[in-house]
Each structure stands twice: as C-alpha cells, then as structure tokens.
Design a protein around this motif. Structure first.
Motif, PDB file in Angstrom:
ATOM      1  N   VAL A   5       0.855  -1.183   0.000  1.00  0.00           N
ATOM      2  CA  VAL A   5       0.000   0.000   0.000  1.00  0.00           C
ATOM      3  C   VAL A   5       0.892   1.234   0.000  1.00  0.00           C
ATOM      4  O   VAL A   5       1.790   1.359   0.830  1.00  0.00           O
ATOM      5  N   THR A   6       0.651   2.120  -0.959  1.00  0.00           N
ATOM      6  CA  THR A   6       1.332   3.410  -1.020  1.00  0.00           C
ATOM      7  C   THR A   6       0.268   4.495  -1.133  1.00  0.00           C
ATOM      8  O   THR A   6      -0.922   4.188  -1.190  1.00  0.00           O
ATOM      9  N   ASP A   7       0.691   5.733  -1.201  1.00  0.00           N
ATOM     10  CA  ASP A   7      -0.266   6.828  -1.351  1.00  0.00           C
ATOM     11  C   ASP A   7      -1.053   6.711  -2.651  1.00  0.00           C
ATOM     12  O   ASP A   7      -2.136   7.273  -2.770  1.00  0.00           O
ATOM     13  N   GLN A   8      -0.532   5.973  -3.632  1.00  0.00           N
ATOM     14  CA  GLN A   8      -1.215   5.803  -4.910  1.00  0.00           C
ATOM     15  C   GLN A   8      -2.185   4.630  -4.911  1.00  0.00           C
ATOM     16  O   GLN A   8      -2.963   4.471  -5.844  1.00  0.00           O
ATOM     17  N   GLY A   9      -2.132   3.773  -3.899  1.00  0.00           N
ATOM     18  CA  GLY A   9      -3.028   2.630  -3.833  1.00  0.00           C
ATOM     19  C   GLY A   9      -2.288   1.321  -3.687  1.00  0.00           C
ATOM     20  O   GLY A   9      -1.183   1.269  -3.142  1.00  0.00           O
ATOM     21  N   PHE A  10      -2.871   0.244  -4.206  1.00  0.00           N
ATOM     22  CA  PHE A  10      -2.337  -1.106  -4.067  1.00  0.00           C
ATOM     23  C   PHE A  10      -1.361  -1.442  -5.193  1.00  0.00           C
ATOM     24  O   PHE A  10      -1.545  -1.031  -6.332  1.00  0.00           O
ATOM     25  N   ALA A  11      -0.363  -2.233  -4.839  1.00  0.00           N
ATOM     26  CA  ALA A  11       0.555  -2.820  -5.805  1.00  0.00           C
ATOM     27  C   ALA A  11       0.917  -4.201  -5.283  1.00  0.00           C
ATOM     28  O   ALA A  11       1.086  -4.380  -4.081  1.00  0.00           O
ATOM     29  N   GLU A  12       0.984  -5.162  -6.155  1.00  0.00           N
ATOM     30  CA  GLU A  12       1.394  -6.502  -5.741  1.00  0.00           C
ATOM     31  C   GLU A  12       2.890  -6.631  -5.935  1.00  0.00           C
ATOM     32  O   GLU A  12       3.439  -6.190  -6.931  1.00  0.00           O
ATOM     33  N   THR A  13       3.528  -7.218  -4.939  1.00  0.00           N
ATOM     34  CA  THR A  13       4.962  -7.420  -5.039  1.00  0.00           C
ATOM     35  C   THR A  13       5.395  -8.537  -4.112  1.00  0.00           C
ATOM     36  O   THR A  13       4.726  -8.829  -3.136  1.00  0.00           O
ATOM     37  N   ASP A  14       6.489  -9.129  -4.448  1.00  0.00           N
ATOM     38  CA  ASP A  14       7.145 -10.081  -3.571  1.00  0.00           C
ATOM     39  C   ASP A  14       8.345  -9.341  -3.013  1.00  0.00           C
ATOM     40  O   ASP A  14       9.360  -9.202  -3.683  1.00  0.00           O
ATOM     41  N   TRP A  15       8.243  -8.830  -1.799  1.00  0.00           N
ATOM     42  CA  TRP A  15       9.280  -7.957  -1.259  1.00  0.00           C
ATOM     43  C   TRP A  15      10.644  -8.632  -1.253  1.00  0.00           C
ATOM     44  O   TRP A  15      11.657  -7.978  -1.437  1.00  0.00           O
ATOM     45  N   ALA A  16      10.688  -9.916  -1.077  1.00  0.00           N
ATOM     46  CA  ALA A  16      11.965 -10.606  -1.042  1.00  0.00           C
ATOM     47  C   ALA A  16      12.649 -10.602  -2.411  1.00  0.00           C
ATOM     48  O   ALA A  16      13.859 -10.699  -2.510  1.00  0.00           O
ATOM     49  N   ALA A  17      11.880 -10.489  -3.472  1.00  0.00           N
ATOM     50  CA  ALA A  17      12.462 -10.478  -4.806  1.00  0.00           C
ATOM     51  C   ALA A  17      12.879  -9.074  -5.247  1.00  0.00           C
ATOM     52  O   ALA A  17      13.615  -8.920  -6.211  1.00  0.00           O
ATOM     53  N   ASP A  18      12.400  -8.047  -4.535  1.00  0.00           N
ATOM     54  CA  ASP A  18      12.711  -6.675  -4.920  1.00  0.00           C
ATOM     55  C   ASP A  18      14.189  -6.326  -4.757  1.00  0.00           C
ATOM     56  O   ASP A  18      14.745  -5.575  -5.539  1.00  0.00           O
ATOM     57  N   LEU A  19      14.803  -6.853  -3.724  1.00  0.00           N
ATOM     58  CA  LEU A  19      16.189  -6.520  -3.404  1.00  0.00           C
ATOM     59  C   LEU A  19      16.955  -7.781  -3.043  1.00  0.00           C
ATOM     60  O   LEU A  19      16.376  -8.723  -2.510  1.00  0.00           O
ATOM     61  N   PRO A  20      18.261  -7.783  -3.257  1.00  0.00           N
ATOM     62  CA  PRO A  20      19.059  -8.900  -2.749  1.00  0.00           C
ATOM     63  C   PRO A  20      18.952  -8.955  -1.222  1.00  0.00           C
ATOM     64  O   PRO A  20      18.733  -7.927  -0.572  1.00  0.00           O
ATOM     65  N   GLU A  21      19.081 -10.131  -0.649  1.00  0.00           N
ATOM     66  CA  GLU A  21      18.887 -10.299   0.791  1.00  0.00           C
ATOM     67  C   GLU A  21      19.799  -9.392   1.610  1.00  0.00           C
ATOM     68  O   GLU A  21      19.426  -8.929   2.688  1.00  0.00           O
TER      69      GLU A  21
END
Length: 128
Positions: A5-21
């Motif tokens: 959830v951001t100010d723009q609304g919903f977005a689907e994401t896999d947070w673990a895939a967004d950045l290297p561990e």
C-alpha cells in the motif's frame, strides 16, 4: 503474495524479490531502535506488526528517521487502513498487508487516508 500500500493505492509485489537479501532487514516489533546503527542498515527495513493493537513499530520507524535513516521503511503485517496516516507520519514509506486483509479493506479505504499530510494536528495548528 503480499499487497503493498502506497499513497497511490495497491501494488502486488514479492518484497523478497525486490532486493538482494543483503539489502533488506526484517525487524520484529520488540526491537530496540536505539540500539541500531542507522549507518549500517540496508536499503529496505521491514518492521513487523504482529497485531494492529501493537504500536511499537510506529516508534521504531520514528526513531530510525530521527536518527537519520533515509532508506525505505515498510510496515508489514497487521496494519489496518485506519492506521495508514499514522504509519506515514511516523516515517514509513509503504505498508505490506496480506491479500486477505486487502480483500476486507479494499484499496478505496486506504486511498481515503492517503492525504495524510494535510490532516495532521500540526498542520491544523499552522492554519490557525
């Protein structure tokens, strides 16, 4: 899969895939934020909320921001739409919720609270 959830609304994401561990850190709600070296924190810090009634994550975010953390702060877990403005004011950039919570509290409820800067107590005092 989680919903972000951001100010723009919903977005689907896999947070673990967004950045290297190495570039993310999950903090439990009982973390002492004063004991953290802000300079050594990764690009994404994810603060866990085990219950919507547990507000310790808000304190963690505020302390990290007050100590100069400039990376992305993500509130994760049991945060409800009514708490979105508080999360943003404390320093969170976004909130991560389950798909089940997103179904019970649709995007419109979160977006209704996205104008968090205009309706704060401090802003009301400035206008008085």
């Amino acid at each position: 899969m989680s919903v972000i959830v951001t100010d723009q609304g919903f977005a689907e994401t896999d947070w673990a895939a967004d950045l290297p561990e190495a570039e993310m850190l999950a903090l439990p709600s009982d973390t002492d934020p004063h004991g953290l070296d802000v300079a050594s924190l990764p690009a994404l810090v994810r603060v866990e909320f085990p219950s919507f009634a547990d507000g310790r994550g808000f304190t963690i975010a505020r302390v990290l921001r007050d100590h100069g953390y400039a990376g992305k702060l993500r509130a994760s877990g049991h945060v409800i739409a009514d708490q979105y403005a508080m999360a943003r004011r404390c320093g969170f950039d976004e909130v991560e919720i389950s798909e089940e919570l997103a179904a019970r509290q649709p995007e419109e409820q979160w977006k209704f609270r996205a104008d968090w800067q205009a309706h704060s107590y401090q802003n009301r005092l400035k206008r008085a």
